[in-house]
Design an enzyme around this catalytic site. Structure first.
Site, PDB file in Angstrom:
ATOM      1  N   GLY A  16       0.526  -1.290   0.592  1.00  0.00           N
ATOM      2  CA  GLY A  16      -0.115   0.140  -0.018  1.00  0.00           C
ATOM      3  C   GLY A  16       0.776   1.249   0.296  1.00  0.00           C
ATOM      4  O   GLY A  16       0.605   2.020   0.513  1.00  0.00           O
ATOM      5  N   ASN A  18       1.061   3.225  -2.446  1.00  0.00           N
ATOM      6  CA  ASN A  18       0.670   4.131  -2.948  1.00  0.00           C
ATOM      7  C   ASN A  18      -0.476   5.071  -2.713  1.00  0.00           C
ATOM      8  O   ASN A  18      -0.964   6.156  -2.665  1.00  0.00           O
ATOM      9  CB  ASN A  18       0.559   3.628  -5.167  1.00  0.00           C
ATOM     10  CG  ASN A  18       1.601   4.292  -5.597  1.00  0.00           C
ATOM     11  OD1 ASN A  18       2.183   5.058  -5.994  1.00  0.00           O
ATOM     12  ND2 ASN A  18       2.034   2.706  -6.283  1.00  0.00           N
ATOM     13  N   MET A  96      -4.168  -7.131  -7.186  1.00  0.00           N
ATOM     14  CA  MET A  96      -3.240  -7.849  -8.033  1.00  0.00           C
ATOM     15  C   MET A  96      -4.557  -8.903  -9.051  1.00  0.00           C
ATOM     16  O   MET A  96      -4.303  -9.990  -9.554  1.00  0.00           O
ATOM     17  CB  MET A  96      -2.139  -8.896  -7.421  1.00  0.00           C
ATOM     18  CG  MET A  96      -1.264  -8.198  -7.111  1.00  0.00           C
ATOM     19  SD  MET A  96      -0.715  -7.124  -8.327  1.00  0.00           S
ATOM     20  CE  MET A  96       0.374  -8.804  -8.857  1.00  0.00           C
ATOM     21  N   ARG A  97      -5.379  -8.371  -9.295  1.00  0.00           N
ATOM     22  CA  ARG A  97      -7.159  -9.662  -9.625  1.00  0.00           C
ATOM     23  C   ARG A  97      -7.475  -8.459 -10.678  1.00  0.00           C
ATOM     24  O   ARG A  97      -7.703  -6.900 -11.045  1.00  0.00           O
ATOM     25  CB  ARG A  97      -7.806  -9.089  -8.969  1.00  0.00           C
ATOM     26  CG  ARG A  97      -7.844 -10.003  -7.364  1.00  0.00           C
ATOM     27  CD  ARG A  97      -7.723 -11.591  -7.248  1.00  0.00           C
ATOM     28  NE  ARG A  97      -7.433 -12.166  -6.271  1.00  0.00           N
ATOM     29  CZ  ARG A  97      -7.524 -13.620  -6.220  1.00  0.00           C
ATOM     30  NH1 ARG A  97      -7.840 -14.116  -6.948  1.00  0.00           N
ATOM     31  NH2 ARG A  97      -7.079 -14.126  -4.440  1.00  0.00           N
ATOM     32  N   ASN A 113      -5.666   3.714 -12.322  1.00  0.00           N
ATOM     33  CA  ASN A 113      -4.382   3.089 -12.368  1.00  0.00           C
ATOM     34  C   ASN A 113      -3.511   3.573 -12.180  1.00  0.00           C
ATOM     35  O   ASN A 113      -3.140   3.994 -13.085  1.00  0.00           O
ATOM     36  CB  ASN A 113      -4.813   1.414 -12.982  1.00  0.00           C
ATOM     37  CG  ASN A 113      -3.324   0.067 -12.694  1.00  0.00           C
ATOM     38  OD1 ASN A 113      -2.984   0.171 -11.599  1.00  0.00           O
ATOM     39  ND2 ASN A 113      -2.894  -0.313 -13.661  1.00  0.00           N
ATOM     40  N   HIS A 115       0.736   2.521 -13.314  1.00  0.00           N
ATOM     41  CA  HIS A 115       1.692   1.105 -13.693  1.00  0.00           C
ATOM     42  C   HIS A 115       2.897   1.419 -13.479  1.00  0.00           C
ATOM     43  O   HIS A 115       3.257   2.691 -13.829  1.00  0.00           O
ATOM     44  CB  HIS A 115       1.037   0.880 -15.313  1.00  0.00           C
ATOM     45  CG  HIS A 115       1.995  -0.754 -15.264  1.00  0.00           C
ATOM     46  ND1 HIS A 115       1.738  -1.460 -15.518  1.00  0.00           N
ATOM     47  CD2 HIS A 115       2.953  -0.696 -16.233  1.00  0.00           C
ATOM     48  CE1 HIS A 115       2.546  -2.779 -15.703  1.00  0.00           C
ATOM     49  NE2 HIS A 115       3.545  -1.928 -16.587  1.00  0.00           N
TER      50      HIS A 115
END
Length: 208
Positions: A16, A18, A96-97, A113, A115
């Site tokens: 966690g 971010n 992670m889903r 998101n 990345h």
């Protein structure tokens, strides 16, 4: 003109980092966002301790046994929690889903998101290692809108990180992460202030 702050759900599966960076920004009442809840698929995720430290509600989802996928019905459960918490924006911060249905439908155009690569290069897992092993001279990170593709939605912000001669994967990862912290909060703020608009694949309104 409304002064209500944008209510954000953060989805995280790991430590966690971010999430913590965004929560810290949201402590400032002048910031445009507030974290409404944490959604996690891992009851042992360190991100839960971050939520507890900031007194943010946590919803632990039974995601099912298949790695990278959510069990049938899990997304509907997530949507119910988000509705109850008045969520307006979803931020994926190491979740992670893969989202495939209800969440993207409920929050169309409102899921972003972070990345750890300069998309469209090095999609998927271990992006920092992919970039390092490819021998790039410039790595970095991207905040993008989420759609049904893999790391393929319209790009909101990017930050470049030079790859130094003395770098290894971990030192590069650490410097990229610092930029992730900065641009994920910036992207959430731009969204909350109604600055962003999408024209084709271009996201406009990100300039100061």
């Amino acid at each position: 003109m409304s002064t209500a702050r944008c209510r954000v759900a953060v989805f995280a599966s790991g430590r966690g980092s971010n999430f913590n960076a965004l929560a810290e920004r949201c402590v400032d009442p002048a910031f445009s966002c507030v974290v409404a809840c944490l959604i996690t698929d891992d009851p042992s995720a360190p991100a839960i301790a971050v939520a507890d430290a900031f007194e943010i509600p946590v919803h632990v989802i039974d995601a099912g046994p298949r790695r990278g996928r959510l069990r049938p019905g899990a997304e509907a459960e997530i949507v119910q929690h988000c509705r109850a918490d008045g969520v307006q924006l979803v931020v994926l911060a190491g979740f992670m889903r893969i989202l495939e249905g209800d969440v993207l439908g409920e929050f169309a155009g409102r899921v972003i998101n972070i990345h750890p690569s300069l998309l469209p290069g090095f999609k998927g897992l271990n992006a920092q290692r992919q970039a390092f092993e490819h021998g790039v001279k410039i790595a970095g990170c991207t905040v993008h809108f989420v759609d049904a593709s893999l790391d393929g939605g319209p790009i909101i912000l990017q930050a470049a990180v030079p790859v130094k001669d003395g770098d290894d994967v971990e030192s590069l990862r650490s410097r990229i992460l610092s930029e992730e912290h900065r641009i994920v909060a910036r992207a959430a703020d731009l969204f909350a202030r109604g600055r962003l608009r999408v024209e084709g694949r271009r996201v406009l309104g990100t300039e100061d």
